[in-house]
Scaffold this motif. Structure first.
Motif, PDB file in Angstrom:
ATOM      1  N   LEU A  68     -39.896  14.785  -3.597  1.00 29.35           N
ATOM      2  CA  LEU A  68     -38.730  14.627  -2.409  1.00 29.35           C
ATOM      3  C   LEU A  68     -39.470  15.592  -1.315  1.00 29.35           C
ATOM      4  O   LEU A  68     -39.072  15.153  -0.010  1.00 29.35           O
ATOM      5  CB  LEU A  68     -37.264  15.185  -2.746  1.00 29.35           C
TER       6      LEU A  68
ATOM      7  N   TRP B  43     -30.782   9.615   5.884  1.00 32.27           N
ATOM      8  CA  TRP B  43     -30.972   8.376   5.689  1.00 32.27           C
ATOM      9  C   TRP B  43     -30.349   7.064   6.612  1.00 32.27           C
ATOM     10  O   TRP B  43     -30.859   6.359   7.129  1.00 32.27           O
ATOM     11  CB  TRP B  43     -30.996   7.802   4.327  1.00 32.27           C
TER      12      TRP B  43
ATOM     13  N   HIS C 114     -30.080   7.288  -2.272  1.00 28.48           N
ATOM     14  CA  HIS C 114     -30.591   7.926  -1.085  1.00 28.48           C
ATOM     15  C   HIS C 114     -29.856   7.349  -0.054  1.00 28.48           C
ATOM     16  O   HIS C 114     -29.684   8.024   1.322  1.00 28.48           O
ATOM     17  CB  HIS C 114     -31.875   7.502  -0.746  1.00 28.48           C
TER      18      HIS C 114
ATOM     19  N   ILE D 264     -37.871   8.818   3.006  1.00 27.58           N
ATOM     20  CA  ILE D 264     -36.559   9.575   2.574  1.00 27.58           C
ATOM     21  C   ILE D 264     -36.235   8.585   1.254  1.00 27.58           C
ATOM     22  O   ILE D 264     -35.873   9.336   0.087  1.00 27.58           O
ATOM     23  CB  ILE D 264     -35.497   9.304   3.492  1.00 27.58           C
ATOM     24  N   ALA D 265     -35.993   7.447   1.080  1.00 30.35           N
ATOM     25  CA  ALA D 265     -35.690   6.787   0.045  1.00 30.35           C
ATOM     26  C   ALA D 265     -36.861   6.918  -1.234  1.00 30.35           C
ATOM     27  O   ALA D 265     -36.704   7.057  -2.042  1.00 30.35           O
ATOM     28  CB  ALA D 265     -35.840   5.016   0.472  1.00 30.35           C
TER      29      ALA D 265
ATOM     30  N   TYR E 199     -36.505  10.518  -2.584  1.00 29.73           N
ATOM     31  CA  TYR E 199     -35.209  10.637  -3.450  1.00 29.73           C
ATOM     32  C   TYR E 199     -35.651   9.837  -4.622  1.00 29.73           C
ATOM     33  O   TYR E 199     -35.176  10.323  -5.631  1.00 29.73           O
ATOM     34  CB  TYR E 199     -34.049  10.111  -2.783  1.00 29.73           C
TER      35      TYR E 199
END
Length: 125
Positions: A63, A11, A5, A51-52, A55
Motif C-alpha cells: 500500500l 480516493w 478503497h 490507491i485502489a 489497498y
C-alpha cells in the motif's frame, strides 16, 4: 473500519479530480490530444488507480509503495496544470482551484504513507 478503497476520502477526492480534468481537457485544442491532454489524463487516472491497487494488495508495504506512486502522479499532474496555465490553455482560476484540491490530496497521501511507515493500521478511520 474501512473495508474498501472506495471508503477512503483521498480516493473519492482523486476520483472527482479525474472527472474534472477529463472535463477541462475536452476543450483543449486538437493539437494537444497526444500532448498535455493525454499526459494529464494518464496522470490523474493514476492517482485513484494506484490507491485502489495498493489497498487491494492487502499489505501495508505494498500500500505504501502504491501511495508513493500515486503521490508522484499527483505531482506530475500539478506540473502539467501549471504548464496549462502558463501557455493559456486553461483559465488561471480553474487551474488554481484544481491545484488547491491536488495539494489536499497530496497531504492526505503523505499522511497515509506516514501511517504505513509507522505501522498504524491503515484500515482504521
Amino acid at each position: 473500519m474501512i473495508t474498501t478503497h472506495k471508503e477512503l476520502v483521498v480516493w473519492q477526492m482523486s476520483m472527482d479530480l479525474a472527472v474534472d480534468v477529463y472535463y477541462i481537457t475536452k476543450n483543449f485544442p486538437k493539437s494537444e490530444e497526444f500532448g498535455l491532454t493525454s499526459q494529464m489524463r494518464r496522470a490523474v487516472v493514476s492517482i485513484p488507480s494506484n490507491i485502489a491497487e495498493g489497498y487491494g494488495r492487502g499489505s501495508r508495504n505494498e500500500l505504501r509503495h502504491f501511495l508513493e506512486v500515486s503521490s508522484g502522479s499527483a505531482s506530475e499532474l500539478e506540473t502539467q496544470l501549471l504548464i496549462c496555465k502558463r501557455v493559456g490553455l486553461e483559465n488561471s482560476d480553474v487551474v488554481d482551484e484544481l491545484c488547491d484540491r491536488l495539494k489536499r490530496i497530496l497531504k492526505m497521501l503523505s499522511s497515509l504513507i506516514s501511517r504505513c511507515k509507522e505501522g498504524v493500521d491503515y484500515k482504521q478511520k
